[in-house]
Each structure stands twice: as C-alpha cells, then as structure tokens.
Write a protein that holds these residues in place. Structure first.
Motif, PDB file in Angstrom:
ATOM      1  N   GLY A   1       2.269  -2.169  12.496  1.00  0.00           N
ATOM      2  CA  GLY A   1       2.787  -1.310  11.723  1.00  0.00           C
ATOM      3  C   GLY A   1       2.149  -1.693  10.064  1.00  0.00           C
ATOM      4  N   ALA A   2       0.761  -1.876  10.409  1.00  0.00           N
ATOM      5  CA  ALA A   2       0.359  -2.070   8.623  1.00  0.00           C
ATOM      6  C   ALA A   2       0.289  -1.365   7.618  1.00  0.00           C
ATOM      7  CB  ALA A   2      -0.792  -2.563   8.944  1.00  0.00           C
ATOM      8  N   SER A   3       1.059  -0.311   7.378  1.00  0.00           N
ATOM      9  CA  SER A   3       0.525   1.042   7.100  1.00  0.00           C
ATOM     10  C   SER A   3       2.117   1.483   6.113  1.00  0.00           C
ATOM     11  CB  SER A   3       0.341   2.492   7.529  1.00  0.00           C
ATOM     12  OG  SER A   3       1.080   3.185   8.142  1.00  0.00           O
ATOM     13  N   GLY A   4       3.256   0.805   6.231  1.00  0.00           N
ATOM     14  CA  GLY A   4       4.506   0.659   5.714  1.00  0.00           C
ATOM     15  C   GLY A   4       4.605  -0.899   4.728  1.00  0.00           C
ATOM     16  N   TYR A   5       5.317  -0.580   3.591  1.00  0.00           N
ATOM     17  CA  TYR A   5       6.050  -1.262   2.759  1.00  0.00           C
ATOM     18  C   TYR A   5       5.705  -2.498   3.063  1.00  0.00           C
ATOM     19  CZ  TYR A   5       6.889   2.832  -0.537  1.00  0.00           C
ATOM     20  OH  TYR A   5       6.739   3.938  -0.798  1.00  0.00           O
ATOM     21  N   THR A   6       6.671  -3.005   4.396  1.00  0.00           N
ATOM     22  CA  THR A   6       6.335  -4.575   4.755  1.00  0.00           C
ATOM     23  C   THR A   6       5.028  -4.793   5.440  1.00  0.00           C
ATOM     24  OG1 THR A   6       8.770  -4.214   5.608  1.00  0.00           O
ATOM     25  CG2 THR A   6       7.665  -5.711   6.500  1.00  0.00           C
ATOM     26  N   GLY A   7       4.486  -3.297   6.119  1.00  0.00           N
ATOM     27  CA  GLY A   7       3.296  -4.404   6.582  1.00  0.00           C
ATOM     28  C   GLY A   7       2.490  -4.622   5.387  1.00  0.00           C
ATOM     29  N   GLY A   8       2.292  -3.622   4.433  1.00  0.00           N
ATOM     30  CA  GLY A   8       1.082  -4.227   3.458  1.00  0.00           C
ATOM     31  C   GLY A   8       1.699  -5.507   2.340  1.00  0.00           C
ATOM     32  N   GLU A   9       2.845  -5.610   2.469  1.00  0.00           N
ATOM     33  CA  GLU A   9       2.668  -6.976   1.497  1.00  0.00           C
ATOM     34  C   GLU A   9       2.699  -7.928   2.778  1.00  0.00           C
ATOM     35  OE1 GLU A   9       4.816  -8.718  -1.511  1.00  0.00           O
ATOM     36  OE2 GLU A   9       3.747  -6.818  -0.963  1.00  0.00           O
ATOM     37  N   THR A  10       2.591  -7.419   4.056  1.00  0.00           N
ATOM     38  CA  THR A  10       1.869  -9.082   4.753  1.00  0.00           C
ATOM     39  C   THR A  10       0.987  -8.785   4.891  1.00  0.00           C
ATOM     40  OG1 THR A  10       4.405  -8.487   6.265  1.00  0.00           O
ATOM     41  CG2 THR A  10       2.040  -9.617   7.392  1.00  0.00           C
TER      42      THR A  10
ATOM     43  N   ARG B   1       2.520 -15.444  19.933  1.00  0.00           N
ATOM     44  CA  ARG B   1       3.866 -15.513  19.709  1.00  0.00           C
ATOM     45  C   ARG B   1       4.058 -13.716  18.811  1.00  0.00           C
ATOM     46  NH1 ARG B   1       5.900 -20.540  17.407  1.00  0.00           N
ATOM     47  NH2 ARG B   1       4.484 -22.204  19.473  1.00  0.00           N
ATOM     48  N   VAL B   2       4.954 -13.653  18.551  1.00  0.00           N
ATOM     49  CA  VAL B   2       4.865 -12.503  17.419  1.00  0.00           C
ATOM     50  C   VAL B   2       6.913 -12.595  17.472  1.00  0.00           C
ATOM     51  CG1 VAL B   2       6.195  -9.830  18.162  1.00  0.00           C
ATOM     52  CG2 VAL B   2       5.014 -10.654  20.309  1.00  0.00           C
ATOM     53  N   LEU B   3       6.722 -12.270  15.600  1.00  0.00           N
ATOM     54  CA  LEU B   3       7.527 -12.195  14.816  1.00  0.00           C
ATOM     55  C   LEU B   3       8.103 -10.832  14.376  1.00  0.00           C
ATOM     56  CD1 LEU B   3       5.843 -15.505  12.445  1.00  0.00           C
ATOM     57  CD2 LEU B   3       7.278 -15.363  14.420  1.00  0.00           C
ATOM     58  N   ASN B   4       8.967 -10.713  14.707  1.00  0.00           N
ATOM     59  CA  ASN B   4       9.414  -9.325  14.577  1.00  0.00           C
ATOM     60  C   ASN B   4      10.123  -9.277  12.873  1.00  0.00           C
ATOM     61  OD1 ASN B   4      10.111  -6.899  14.272  1.00  0.00           O
ATOM     62  ND2 ASN B   4      12.233  -6.556  15.225  1.00  0.00           N
ATOM     63  N   LEU B   5       9.522  -8.271  11.616  1.00  0.00           N
ATOM     64  CA  LEU B   5      10.535  -7.994  10.577  1.00  0.00           C
ATOM     65  C   LEU B   5      11.464  -7.530  10.497  1.00  0.00           C
ATOM     66  CD1 LEU B   5       7.905  -9.721   9.844  1.00  0.00           C
ATOM     67  CD2 LEU B   5       7.782  -9.116   8.268  1.00  0.00           C
TER      68      LEU B   5
ATOM     69  N   ASP C   1      13.359 -11.089  -4.092  1.00  0.00           N
ATOM     70  CA  ASP C   1      12.288 -10.072  -3.747  1.00  0.00           C
ATOM     71  C   ASP C   1      12.457  -9.432  -2.274  1.00  0.00           C
ATOM     72  OD1 ASP C   1      10.208  -8.393  -3.339  1.00  0.00           O
ATOM     73  OD2 ASP C   1       9.159  -8.698  -5.056  1.00  0.00           O
ATOM     74  N   ASN C   2      12.632  -8.400  -2.045  1.00  0.00           N
ATOM     75  CA  ASN C   2      13.612  -7.862  -0.745  1.00  0.00           C
ATOM     76  C   ASN C   2      12.131  -7.495   0.234  1.00  0.00           C
ATOM     77  OD1 ASN C   2      13.447  -5.030  -2.611  1.00  0.00           O
ATOM     78  ND2 ASN C   2      12.436  -4.665  -0.365  1.00  0.00           N
ATOM     79  N   LEU C   3      11.263  -7.242  -0.818  1.00  0.00           N
ATOM     80  CA  LEU C   3       9.363  -6.755   0.514  1.00  0.00           C
ATOM     81  C   LEU C   3       8.730  -8.990   0.828  1.00  0.00           C
ATOM     82  CD1 LEU C   3       7.970  -4.270  -1.030  1.00  0.00           C
ATOM     83  CD2 LEU C   3       9.133  -4.079   1.144  1.00  0.00           C
ATOM     84  N   VAL C   4       9.548  -9.703   0.476  1.00  0.00           N
ATOM     85  CA  VAL C   4       8.493 -10.647   0.035  1.00  0.00           C
ATOM     86  C   VAL C   4       9.655 -11.958   0.572  1.00  0.00           C
ATOM     87  CG1 VAL C   4       7.283 -12.959  -0.966  1.00  0.00           C
ATOM     88  CG2 VAL C   4       7.348 -11.124  -1.634  1.00  0.00           C
ATOM     89  N   LYS C   5      10.624 -12.096   0.084  1.00  0.00           N
ATOM     90  CA  LYS C   5      10.932 -13.300   0.363  1.00  0.00           C
ATOM     91  C   LYS C   5      12.091 -12.694   1.829  1.00  0.00           C
ATOM     92  CE  LYS C   5      13.125 -17.760   1.492  1.00  0.00           C
ATOM     93  NZ  LYS C   5      12.735 -18.205   2.844  1.00  0.00           N
ATOM     94  N   GLY C   6      12.628 -11.965   1.794  1.00  0.00           N
ATOM     95  CA  GLY C   6      13.641 -11.256   2.203  1.00  0.00           C
ATOM     96  C   GLY C   6      13.125 -10.312   3.255  1.00  0.00           C
ATOM     97  N   ALA C   7      11.196 -10.537   3.517  1.00  0.00           N
ATOM     98  CA  ALA C   7      10.560  -9.973   4.520  1.00  0.00           C
ATOM     99  C   ALA C   7       9.232 -10.250   4.742  1.00  0.00           C
ATOM    100  CB  ALA C   7      10.352  -8.223   4.207  1.00  0.00           C
ATOM    101  N   ALA C   8       7.864 -10.103   4.259  1.00  0.00           N
ATOM    102  CA  ALA C   8       6.726 -10.472   4.450  1.00  0.00           C
ATOM    103  C   ALA C   8       6.359 -12.206   4.483  1.00  0.00           C
ATOM    104  CB  ALA C   8       5.511  -9.669   3.657  1.00  0.00           C
TER     105      ALA C   8
ATOM    106  N   LEU D   1      13.118 -12.092  12.423  1.00  0.00           N
ATOM    107  CA  LEU D   1      13.618 -12.728  10.824  1.00  0.00           C
ATOM    108  C   LEU D   1      14.928 -12.098  10.800  1.00  0.00           C
ATOM    109  CD1 LEU D   1      11.650 -14.967  10.383  1.00  0.00           C
ATOM    110  CD2 LEU D   1      10.138 -13.064  11.537  1.00  0.00           C
ATOM    111  N   PRO D   2      15.717 -12.063   9.857  1.00  0.00           N
ATOM    112  CA  PRO D   2      17.059 -12.008   8.567  1.00  0.00           C
ATOM    113  C   PRO D   2      16.396 -10.338   8.193  1.00  0.00           C
ATOM    114  CG  PRO D   2      16.004 -14.327   8.613  1.00  0.00           C
ATOM    115  CD  PRO D   2      15.448 -13.149   8.535  1.00  0.00           C
ATOM    116  N   GLY D   3      17.616  -9.901   8.255  1.00  0.00           N
ATOM    117  CA  GLY D   3      17.533  -8.483   7.070  1.00  0.00           C
ATOM    118  C   GLY D   3      17.776  -8.616   5.768  1.00  0.00           C
TER     119      GLY D   3
END
Length: 346
Positions: free
Chosen positions: A13-22, A99-103, A313-320, A148-150
């Motif tokens: 899912g690398a095309s979304g915002y979270t995927g791109g940030e990861t 291993r699988v990490l779900n964001l 930052d919701n996309l960094v510390k909050g996600a990726a 991972l947490p929301g």
C-alpha cells in the motif's frame, strides 16, 4: 543482526500517504533494502510519479510500484493498506514475510464486540496481532504479527499514561483531539475548499480510537478510565494536538504529577517531556514536531485541575515513524536508526 546484512523490506500500500511516508523513512535507512513496494491502482508507476516529494531521491524515486501478487520473500512487511484491506490480503502477505507490521487499525482491539463494531473485516482472521507502543509495551520477542496504535490514540496515551500509571487522577477524563487532513488519507471525500480556513468538529462521540485508548491505558497502567473522546479537523496537512482534562485525587500534589511524567519518559528518545512550561510557546506545539518522530508532552496543574497536552506528526510518530521504530526494536537495532529527531520549520 550484523551490520553487514540488510533487511529485505516490503511496503504494502505504498501509494497512500502513510505508505509514502514509510518509503521516505526507509529510503536511507542504513540496514534496509526496499525489496518490494506495492500498489494496485498505481502498479507500474514510479514512486516519484505517485509521490512527487520523493521523485528526487536518486534510487527510490525510480522504484516501480507492483501488484501484491508479485511480492517476494522479505524479512519485514509494512502494511499501509486502508483499514479493512489487510484481513483479506493477510494470507498472501504472511506467506512471503517473516514479520508483518500493520499501520491501519484492523487488529488493534482485543474486545470482539468492539472489533465487530469498528473493524468488522478483522473479526474472522485467526492470526493474533500484538498491540505495540514502542515506549510502553514489553519486548516483542518472537512476535510475528504486530499492530501499531492509531495516531490520535497514541498521542492521547502519551498525554495520560503517567497520570493513571501512578494513580494520580480520578477516573473521568475528557480528551479533545485535533488532527490534520492527511489523517483522512488520499481517499478523503472532503474538498480542500471546505477545509481551508476552517476549523470544525470531526466526531464528538463514538470515534474508534476511544476504545483503543481505554484498552491501552488499562493494559499499561492497570486502570481503565471513564473516557470522553472527541475529535476536530485542523486546516493543515500534518499534525495532532490532544488536550486532556482530569481531576487530581485527594492529597495528590503538582510536584507528584511532574515527577510522574519525568519518570515515565526518562530515557525515551522520542517522547520529550516539557518539564516547566510557563509561556504558551513552551508547551507542545505542532511546529516543534511536524516532520520528526518526536512526541512532545507537558502537564499543567492548578488546584485539582489537570491539563495534559501532547503533540506529534500523525504521519511520522503517529504512523510510519513509530512503525520503523518498532522494526528497529524487533530486529535488534538501535531504535532511533533512520528516524528524524528535528521538526521542519518555519
């Protein structure tokens, strides 16, 4: 893991915002090789074409996104799929990833009724996911599946954890959370003209992060709060600010509160306790964290009233970012490897 070996990593899912940030964070990670980047709608496109802010990276910008069916064997897969998509794709991903990490949120809740209400597609999945907050959870050990947490949930957890861990406040707590527009993902139906120059309620009741916050605080502190959780939409792309309102228990002092926060986050490189804020600009703020993997936390006590604040930052510390931090811990690396510690300003 020896320094000579790189981890083969997939971002699903690398095309979304979270995927791109990861992808952005992993692109220059010294122990990672980006072996596979998936996207169904954008399969065949380069990363730089989908995420223009990545197009000038000399290697990753030219990587092509591929359909999930082409996934090779990897050490770690980051699932950045929209909520509800991973349960269907998990059998295929699990076959190819150690291993699988779900964001996303699919496997955050333990209560089956709450899962059925907020994440119905996850209920039928047999695999058990460990819920992991890097600063508060026990070592992952051999856990294969991790959720991972929301973003708004983890900001609230950071703001409240010391109060309930040390039994300093009454059970009733009100959390007012404000979030930037990227939290809605690329598929948001909200027109920019409606968000720009505006500030509005997002969800006054029933947000799916509320049971997650109660669950996490119960797990980490032994006490489940009586929680009112409401969310609002900010006119900015990134950032989360939460303000939490509670009442001290009888006999508890402001000094005890301050000591609880200092103790809880001592030695935690990505949670910064603002020890003695006096001016408004001394408190946590988005300009101090956006672009970084840092959460800032502060607390103010007047009489029996407690206001605890957290920003991230919701996309960094909050996600990726927290996902990369978790990978580092899982694989025996320094947890700060590849993660930004300064914000972007002005």
């Amino acid at each position: 893991m020896g320094d000579e070996r790189r981890l083969n990593v997939a971002v699903i899912g690398a095309s979304g915002y979270t995927g791109g940030e990861t992808v952005r964070l992993l692109a220059d990670h010294p122990h990672v090789r980006l072996a596979f980047l998936s996207a169904e709608r954008h399969a065949g496109s380069t990363v730089g074409a989908v995420h223009p802010w990545l197009r000038n990276h000399p290697v990753v910008g030219r990587h092509r996104l591929r359909p999930l069916e082409e996934m090779p064997e990897v050490d770690v897969a980051f699932s950045c799929l929209p909520t509800g998509a991973l349960p269907k794709a998990l059998p295929h991903i699990a076959k190819h990833a150690d291993r699988v990490l779900n964001l996303a949120g699919d496997f955050r809740l333990h209560d089956r009724a709450e899962t059925r209400r907020h994440y119905p597609d996850a209920e039928a999945v047999d695999e058990k996911f460990a819920y992991f907050v890097p600063e508060l959870s026990a070592d992952l050990g051999a856990e294969r599946f991790v959720n991972l947490p929301g973003c708004m949930a983890v900001a609230s957890i950071y703001a409240l954890y010391p109060l309930f861990c040390d039994n300093l406040v009454e059970s009733r707590v009100v959390v007012d959370a404000k979030t930037g527009s990227s939290g809605s993902g690329k598929g948001s139906g909200e027109h920019p003209a409606e968000r720009a120059g505006n500030f509005r309620v997002h969800k006054p009741h029933g947000h799916r992060h509320a049971p997650e916050i109660r669950q996490a605080l119960a797990e980490f502190t032994g006490f489940e709060p009586e929680l009112q959780f409401s969310t609002h939409s900010l006119d900015m792309p990134r950032g989360i600010m939460v303000s939490c309102y509670s009442q001290l228990r009888e006999g508890v002092t402001a000094l005890e509160v301050k000591r609880a926060y200092a103790s809880a986050y001592a030695g935690k490189p990505f949670v910064k306790f603002r020890t003695a804020p006096k001016r408004p600009q001394d408190f946590p703020m988005l300009k101090a964290v956006v672009g970084s993997n840092l959460a800032e936390v502060a607390v103010s006590v007047q009489g029996t009233e407690v206001v605890s604040v957290a920003a991230l930052d919701n996309l960094v510390k909050g996600a990726a970012g927290q996902a990369v931090q978790t990978m580092n811990l899982m694989m025996g690396l320094d947890e700060s490897t590849g993660l930004p510690t300064t914000a972007v300003g002005p």
